[in-house]
Design a protein around this motif. Structure first.
Motif, short mmCIF file in Angstrom:
data_model
loop_
_atom_site.label_atom_id
_atom_site.label_comp_id
_atom_site.label_asym_id
_atom_site.label_seq_id
_atom_site.Cartn_x
_atom_site.Cartn_y
_atom_site.Cartn_z
N MET A 122 0.82 -1.21 0.00
CA MET A 122 0.00 0.00 0.00
C MET A 122 0.85 1.26 0.00
O MET A 122 0.39 2.33 -0.43
CB MET A 122 -0.97 -0.02 1.18
N VAL A 123 2.08 1.17 0.48
CA VAL A 123 3.00 2.31 0.34
C VAL A 123 3.11 2.70 -1.14
O VAL A 123 3.14 3.89 -1.50
CB VAL A 123 4.39 1.95 0.90
N SER A 124 3.13 1.69 -2.00
CA SER A 124 3.25 1.94 -3.43
C SER A 124 1.91 2.23 -4.10
O SER A 124 1.82 3.09 -4.98
CB SER A 124 3.90 0.73 -4.13
N GLU A 269 3.78 -7.22 -13.61
CA GLU A 269 5.01 -6.74 -14.22
C GLU A 269 4.87 -5.35 -14.83
O GLU A 269 5.88 -4.65 -15.02
CB GLU A 269 5.47 -7.72 -15.31
N ARG A 270 3.64 -4.89 -15.10
CA ARG A 270 3.52 -3.55 -15.67
C ARG A 270 3.98 -2.46 -14.69
O ARG A 270 4.25 -1.33 -15.09
CB ARG A 270 2.08 -3.27 -16.12
N HIS A 271 4.05 -2.81 -13.40
CA HIS A 271 4.50 -1.84 -12.39
C HIS A 271 6.00 -1.91 -12.12
O HIS A 271 6.53 -1.06 -11.41
CB HIS A 271 3.75 -2.08 -11.07
N HIS A 272 6.66 -2.90 -12.67
CA HIS A 272 8.08 -3.08 -12.37
C HIS A 272 8.91 -1.96 -13.00
O HIS A 272 8.71 -1.58 -14.16
CB HIS A 272 8.57 -4.43 -12.89
N ALA A 276 7.95 6.24 -10.60
CA ALA A 276 6.96 7.05 -9.91
C ALA A 276 6.36 6.34 -8.71
O ALA A 276 5.70 6.99 -7.88
CB ALA A 276 5.83 7.43 -10.89
N LEU A 277 6.57 5.04 -8.61
CA LEU A 277 6.01 4.29 -7.49
C LEU A 277 6.93 4.39 -6.28
O LEU A 277 8.09 3.95 -6.33
CB LEU A 277 5.83 2.81 -7.85
#
Length: 435
Positions: A122-124, A269-272, A276-277
């Motif tokens: 949730m931090v991300s 994997e789209r967040h890897h 910005a995260l």
């Protein structure tokens, strides 16, 4: 002969059928340690509490002792030497964990415990802004999830009472309809930052429609995460293909890795590699090939391993590895098929028991909407007292959720049809005598 309203034979007279079904459809009970009954006329307990804590695989002890022995023999050199070096130990769990949840290895890691992992995720992924601040959970979420999302709202300076939306079943119903969740997201999704639901509800055993709800949440512009504590090892998953943003699961329930065992994490994997995260970082967050350069700035890999923080506890990872190997060997499709048969058999017996007694099954009757759990609501007495009597008088181990729900989990790896028969027989006898 005792008969039910339908005229069928009482479960007290159906023991031979249970033995026959075990002969023709055996599980893998022989691979597990089963507690003694401690009551009743059978040596082993009828253990239907695997949705709370799974049984110990017989292979776990020897494998754990082997890891301890490596420490004895190698000392610090065990980080790089031996059959299972400690430095890359978590990688031994990655591929089987990914297969278990329908993910790619780069999307899966075993680390920490469940609620810790949910907070790190949730931090991300909980990033309230403007009118998009709300977190959607189910009203009967497990308390730790409720505590976690409320504390996240407070951390961001928001009022948890207005920020956290608790979706409830329709009046008079026990389970949350998929169309009610997707309908809420269609109407109110522009205010939702995060959807975080339990994949299988811990209280009722309802299996949520993960792909449909995920699609609805993402279409509304929200991030969609899942608590899979009661799903992993229970029903097949396809997290990558379902486009789930993130998920976490414990491994002490259906995965049989021991009390307080390590949890698993999935990040699509789209967040890897997304700069910005935001993420919290530690030594294990940096790329493995740069870790011992001892530089002050992390260089995280473009995989889920960027969400790791600390080096893994080796003796806690061993039981998870052993369990995952067992799931790889048996396979989730075969376990799901046996689960449907076993749970359906228990449901048939409970229907007979309930016919003339103050009991109600609150788990969906549609097999596709549940895992291997049937929850029974009692109209009289205490759920805790009932489970105590089942344990001490009949050797049946179930799980109570106060004030009035008893949960029975016929786990396909080690539960038997005879266990299910014993549950029905004991439940009928106990309620007859006054729970």
């Amino acid at each position: 002969m005792t008969t039910s309203r339908t005229g069928t034979e009482s479960p007290r007279l159906g023991e031979a059928e249970a033995h026959h079904l075990d002969d023709t459809d055996p599980g893998h009970r022989h691979l597990f340690h089963v507690p003694p009954a401690g009551g009743g006329r059978y040596p082993d307990a009828a253990y239907l509490a695997g949705n709370s804590l799974g049984l110990q695989p017989k292979a776990t002890r020897a494998e754990l002792l082997a890891d301890l022995d490596a420490w004895r023999r190698l000392g610090v050199e065990g980080h790089l030497e031996g059959e299972r070096p400690w430095l890359p130990y978590h990688e031994f769990l990655t591929a089987p964990a990914a297969r278990l949840v329908g993910a790619r290895p780069t999307e899966t890691v075993v680390m920490n415990s469940l609620t810790v992992d949910l907070h790190l995720l949730m931090v991300s992924f909980y990033r309230p802004a403007g009118e998009r601040t709300r977190i959607v959970i189910e009203d009967t979420a497990f308390p730790s999830d409720s505590y976690a999302v409320r504390s996240q709202a407070r951390y961001h300076g928001l009022d948890p009472d207005s920020t956290v939306v608790r979706l409830r079943p329709r009046p008079g119903e026990e389970n949350l309809r998929t169309e009610d969740v997707t309908g809420f997201l269609a109407a109110e999704g522009h205010t939702v930052a995060l959807v975080l639901l339990g994949g299988v509800n811990y209280l009722t055993g309802e299996l949520m429609d993960i792909p449909a709800i995920t699609a609805a949440g993402r279409a509304a512009g929200a991030v969609v995460g899942w608590d899979l504590a009661h799903v992993a090892g229970n029903v097949p998953l396809a997290l990558h293909d379902w486009d789930v943003d993130f998920a976490a699961w414990c491994s002490y329930k259906y995965l049989n890795s021991g009390p307080g065992a390590l949890a698993g994490v999935f990040v699509h994997e789209r967040h890897h590699g997304d700069p910005a995260l935001p993420r919290f970082e530690g030594w294990w967050s940096t790329a493995a090939d740069t870790r011992f350069e001892m530089t002050p700035v992390s260089r995280p890999p473009a995989t889920v391993e960027a969400w790791q923080i600390s080096n893994p506890p080796i003796f806690a990872m061993g039981p998870v590895r052993t369990s995952l190997e067992l799931f790889d060997s048996v396979g989730m499709p075969a376990l799901r098929e046996r689960s449907l048969r076993l749970t359906g058999y228990l449901e048939r017996l409970l229907d007979e028991v309930i016919a003339d007694r103050p009991l109600t099954v609150i788990t969906p009757r549609d097999p596709s909407r549940r895992g291997c759990q049937l929850s029974v609501r009692i109209a009289e007495g205490s759920a805790n007292e009932l489970t105590k009597r089942l344990r001490h008088e009949h050797g049946v181990i179930a799980d109570a959720r106060e004030p009035d729900v008893v949960r029975f989990a016929p786990v396909p790896l080690y539960s038997t049809y005879h266990d299910c028969w014993r549950v029905a027989d004991a439940l009928a006898a106990t309620v007859e005598a006054g729970a």
